[in-house]
Design an enzyme around this catalytic site. Structure first.
Site, PDB file in Angstrom:
ATOM      1  N   GLU A 109       2.615   5.034  -3.939  1.00  0.00           N
ATOM      2  CA  GLU A 109       2.522   6.061  -5.233  1.00  0.00           C
ATOM      3  C   GLU A 109       3.942   6.857  -5.319  1.00  0.00           C
ATOM      4  OE1 GLU A 109      -1.393   4.954  -3.877  1.00  0.00           O
ATOM      5  OE2 GLU A 109       0.144   6.119  -2.753  1.00  0.00           O
ATOM      6  N   ASP A 139      -9.334   3.938  -2.011  1.00  0.00           N
ATOM      7  CA  ASP A 139     -10.206   4.385  -0.725  1.00  0.00           C
ATOM      8  C   ASP A 139     -11.434   5.004  -1.249  1.00  0.00           C
ATOM      9  OD1 ASP A 139      -8.017   3.512   0.635  1.00  0.00           O
ATOM     10  OD2 ASP A 139      -7.156   5.444   1.135  1.00  0.00           O
ATOM     11  N   ASP A 147       0.823  -1.349  -0.068  1.00  0.00           N
ATOM     12  CA  ASP A 147       0.043  -0.004   0.134  1.00  0.00           C
ATOM     13  C   ASP A 147       0.920   1.183   0.047  1.00  0.00           C
ATOM     14  OD1 ASP A 147      -2.347   1.244   0.094  1.00  0.00           O
ATOM     15  OD2 ASP A 147      -2.861   1.171   2.412  1.00  0.00           O
TER      16      ASP A 147
END
Length: 903
Positions: free
Chosen positions: A439, A514, A436
């Site tokens: 980015e 999300d 996770d």
């Protein structure tokens, strides 16, 4: 040129009128008579070709002003175009292209005429103008597929260097565009502008852009003929699909080269398959990974994890995987355990596995700065972390207050990273991992990620974060997947990732990030997964029920029903945490957990909704052999598992704008119910209780939580808008309109027969999922299991849907784990069915050596046009039964031909 063009951020980019190449720099803006300017720029466009170099399938065109175009014919249907205004092309390197991809030798012809050069294969002709290097591609039927509206253009400024490289094509009047992966807006991109810059996008909306992933690949469909464009650039990229209504589609990047691939169809699905030939195919996952997964931020301590597992088994709700979010760690230190919450993780994981549960844990790239933390110390010793240009380590807050970040663009760093998984994966028995925040995300600053000037090795050619940002998540996934394969060579790894780039399908499954618990987001989830699947990433799903906010029971049921047909099938919610993109106050969260846990398990919404969700999960487990076969087709051919309706029949213009319906594999048409159909979801006490809870959360928010307040407020407003739109008698809202494309279809629920190319007004009760099976299909079904491998399956159920004509179905089987299938230890059953007025015949051909545990088929024949029947298997008459309108016959797995005749 206006001043804003000096800013290379996405928000400041605006179209610039084409300007011919000039030798002298142009000022960005006028100043006093100092003779200096804030910046100056040059525009480079090609002029007249002066030289052509070629060797059979590779051509280089050089103009008088030294602009170059390199054309490489990779196959009869794939042509690569590279432009540069420098004297030499840069390194020919891409993280996106599959290392195993090889160009196919094909017949190529070349000739020169007065105004242009022509390169042709048996399928395509490429015309290149001598003046300006503009390109036109025509197919074998003479239809113009792609044509430049403007010539290649590059802009470079004195202070920033190369800031834009652009290509502009003609947007034909009826042309439509699809793809680009992670976009939440309408499927048809015509009229939209999009950009690619991997972004932590907590609580995104249908208008949000960019999102978490960069997939610069799109489809064109014009006059029902398709092609694709893959713009292979890691830089921030932009796409404009005729947003100005000027009949132009353009794509540009904020640096690098123009390097794009033209991919011929003419079918959309063929384009998708050729794109995955180029960028790589997903590996078959372990079969358990296609089961149901349960996740929450967070499950702890150990007693709660064990209680969760026990609850699934007591309630007989199938589940294969339980996730542990960041709170399992010691102070958010990756690769560690919180000893207070998990004193003996190895024993817990072992006990869960004995009861059929795989344990999956989160690992982030941001590593806590702490000299006593072994991972951090090892990284410092091995000099693995990203650095700023002044030599400082790139430090920033994520979950820990200060983190450093490995540079995954270095091979030695990837190898170092992969070995870190040994204790969790090999010694403690964790089954899979969840990468996770890659980015990479950075908290507190508006930019939400690294500064552009942070350095990356980039496989030995030093570069900056402006170039490496979009591939950072891809390279983290690669490092993890390669490490897991080395640690357990005989086990198929399961890896879930958030940020990635084209080609990332080779390493990890994805989820859409999300999202929000709302009906709007249920619809967004549908089209996001369609778009991701056609863009190369079929192993995809969403946070079922929504990550932020609180769903109603009805919304949860509908999301669970749609999720059956997303290859990654997981509930995930944020619980009492208030923001998925900033630091948390752990004490406040634990206090809120004690007051109201905001659970989102299948039983958390009451007995009625639990029954419907249980039925949905059970259907998923019944469909596993079909899903696994569909995944095998995806992993071998690149065929998208989820296909928008236009991919089924692009000749039918009605399919071009349909978004709700989609194809799942070869035989199933799904039309999810993505709006409230009954009053329970929005009007009665349940909604009032949820609204009260949300309003309480809003009142308790700190001033700094503006972003979360916006998300929760949006949830309330969305529900209020839906409530206002309901008629006075909400009990009437029990129907939806469904479009059935060409062919004949059976309702999976009651076997009702429908002809295609029509709209249905379809009754939808909460327990009814709109599923249609294509006539001529043979659909394999397992019995319900509580987890993959729980029971020995002795008989495989085959539902046979009669269709007049000839049809083919396949069923793929292997061990569901390991790599023996790559050596031929698998079995492919190909069924060829022929339906006539008084006869149905099925021929089976078996390939492969795998000995499946089931030894018999039970065929249920649906839709036979005659009532009395005689059945022969390999020439011998066998007994048949009639069960609720179906003809049922049991045969051995190895049969060659089955014939049913009227009699």
């Amino acid at each position: 040129m206006t001043p804003e063009h000096n800013n290379t951020t996405a928000e400041a980019q605006t179209p610039i009128s084409p300007i011919k190449h000039i030798q002298n720099a142009i000022p960005i803006e006028t100043t006093e008579s100092t003779g200096r300017y804030p910046d100056v720029y040059e525009v480079f466009t090609p002029d007249t070709v002066k030289q052509v170099d070629h060797d059979y399938a590779n051509f280089t065109f050089t103009t008088e002003n030294d602009t170059k175009l390199r054309v490489a014919v990779l196959s009869g249907d794939i042509i690569r175009f590279r432009y540069t205004h420098e004297r030499l092309f840069g390194r020919d390197f891409s993280y996106a292209i599959d290392p195993d991809f090889e160009a196919n030798e094909t017949e190529v012809t070349y000739h020169e005429e007065m105004d242009a050069y022509y390169i042709a294969t048996t399928k395509l002709t490429c015309r290149i103008e001598k003046e300006g290097l503009t390109v036109t591609i025509v197919n074998e039927s003479g239809q113009v597929l792609m044509e430049d509206a403007q010539t290649y253009r590059a802009i470079s400024t004195l202070l920033n260097g190369l800031s834009e490289v652009r290509i502009t094509h003609v947007a034909h009047p009826a042309e439509k565009y699809y793809g680009l992966g992670d976009k939440s807006s309408e499927l048809n991109l015509r009229g939209q502008k999009k950009q690619n810059w991997n972004t932590d996008s907590f609580g995104y909306s249908a208008e949000s852009d960019p999102l978490y992933r960069t997939i610069p690949f799109y489809f064109s469909l014009n006059n029902c003929v398709a092609y694709g464009i893959f713009f292979d650039t890691p830089h921030r990229s932009h796409f404009d699909f005729d947003s100005q209504d000027n009949s132009e589609v353009s794509f540009f990047a904020e640096g690098g080269e123009i390097d794009y691939y033209f991919i011929n169809g003419p079918e959309l699905t063929t384009v998708a398959e050729r794109y995955t030939d180029l960028t790589g195919k997903a590996e078959l996952p372990p079969l358990w990974a296609l089961g149901f997964h349960q996740c929450r931020w967070s499950y702890y301590p150990e007693s709660r994890v064990r209680s969760l597992a026990e609850e699934f088994r007591l309630r007989q709700i199938p589940c294969d995987a339980i996730y542990l979010d960041i709170d399992y760690m010691d102070g958010y230190r990756c690769f560690t355990w919180n000893d207070n919450h998990f004193p003996d993780p190895k024993s817990m994981i072992s006990d869960l596995k004995a009861d059929g549960f795989q344990t999956i844990v989160m690992i982030d790239p941001g590593l806590r700065v702490d000299d006593e933390y072994w991972v951090y110390a090892s990284g410092v010793e091995n000099e693995v972390y990203c650095q700023r240009t002044n030599g400082e380590l790139m430090r920033g807050p994520v979950w820990p207050p200060e983190c450093v970040f490995p540079d995954y663009t270095r091979p030695d760093v990837r190898a170092w990273w992969g070995k870190l998984y040994k204790e969790l994966y090999v010694e403690q028995g964790v089954s899979g991992f969840w990468n996770d925040m890659n980015e990479p995300a950075v908290f507190k600053v508006q930019r939400a990620t690294f500064p552009d000037e942070v350095l990356h090795d980039y496989e030995g050619e030093l570069s900056n974060h402006a170039k490496a940002h979009n591939i950072y998540g891809l390279q983290m996934s690669r490092a993890t997947a390669e490490g897991l394969r080395q640690l357990k060579p005989h086990k198929r790894p399961f890896l879930l990732a958030r940020a990635t780039f084209s080609g990332g399908q080779r390493f990890a499954a994805l989820w859409t990030g999300d999202n929000i618990a709302s009906w709007e987001h249920l619809h967004i989830a549908n089209r996001q997964c369609q778009r991701m699947s056609i863009s190369g990433f079929s192993f995809v799903g969403t946070d079922i029920g929504g990550f932020a906010g609180v769903p109603t029971g009805e919304l949860m049921v509908r999301w669970m029903q749609m999720g059956i047909f997303h290859p990654f099938y997981r509930i995930h919610s944020m619980g009492n945490n208030v923001d998925g993109a900033s630091e948390t106050n752990k004490d406040d969260i634990e206090t809120a957990e004690r007051v109201n846990r905001l659970d989102q398990e299948p039983w958390a919404f009451g007995a009625e909704y639990e029954a419907h969700m249980k039925a949905a999960i059970e259907l998923r487990y019944q469909l596993l052999p079909y899903l696994y076969t569909t995944f095998w087709q995806h992993s071998t051919k690149g065929t998208p598992m989820i296909r928008s309706l236009v991919f089924y029949d692009q000749q039918d213009t009605e399919t071009h704008t349909r978004e709700r319906e989609f194809l799942f594999g070869d035989h199933l048409l799904i039309a999810p119910t993505d709006q409230a159909m009954t009053p329970e979801g929005l009007i009665v006490e349940e909604k009032e209780a949820i609204d009260e809870e949300l309003e309480t959360q809003l009142e308790e928010l700190d001033e700094r939580d503006d972003k979360t307040e916006h998300v929760l407020q949006s949830t309330l407003e969305a529900e209020e808008q839906i409530e206002d739109s309901l008629p006075d008698n909400p009990d009437l809202i029990k129907e939806q309109i469904i479009y059935l494309p060409r062919g004949d279809w059976y309702d999976f629920n009651d076997y009702e027969f429908y002809a295609g190319q029509q709209e249905l007004i379809y009754p939808v009760a909460l327990e009814r999922i709109p599923i249609f099976v294509k006539a001529g299909a043979i659909l394999p079904l397992y019995p319900v299991q509580q987890y993959v491998g729980e029971i020995e399956i002795e008989t495989l159920q085959l539902q046979v849907y009669y269709g007049e004509g000839e049809y083919e179905s396949v069923i793929y089987t292997d061990a569901g784990e390991g790599y023996a299938y790559q050596e031929g230890d698998s079995r492919l059953a190909t069924f060829r069915m022929k339906g006539e007025t008084a006869q149905l015949s099925i021929q089976q051909q078996l390939e492969g050596t795998f000995d499946a545990e089931f030894k018999t088929y039970e065929l249920s024949i649906i839709g036979l046009p005659f009532a009395q029947a005689v059945c022969r298997v390999d020439g011998k008459e066998v007994a048949v039964q009639v069960d609720e309108g179906k003809l049922v016959v049991e045969v051995m797995v190895g049969f060659g031909e089955l014939v049913i005749e009227e009699g």
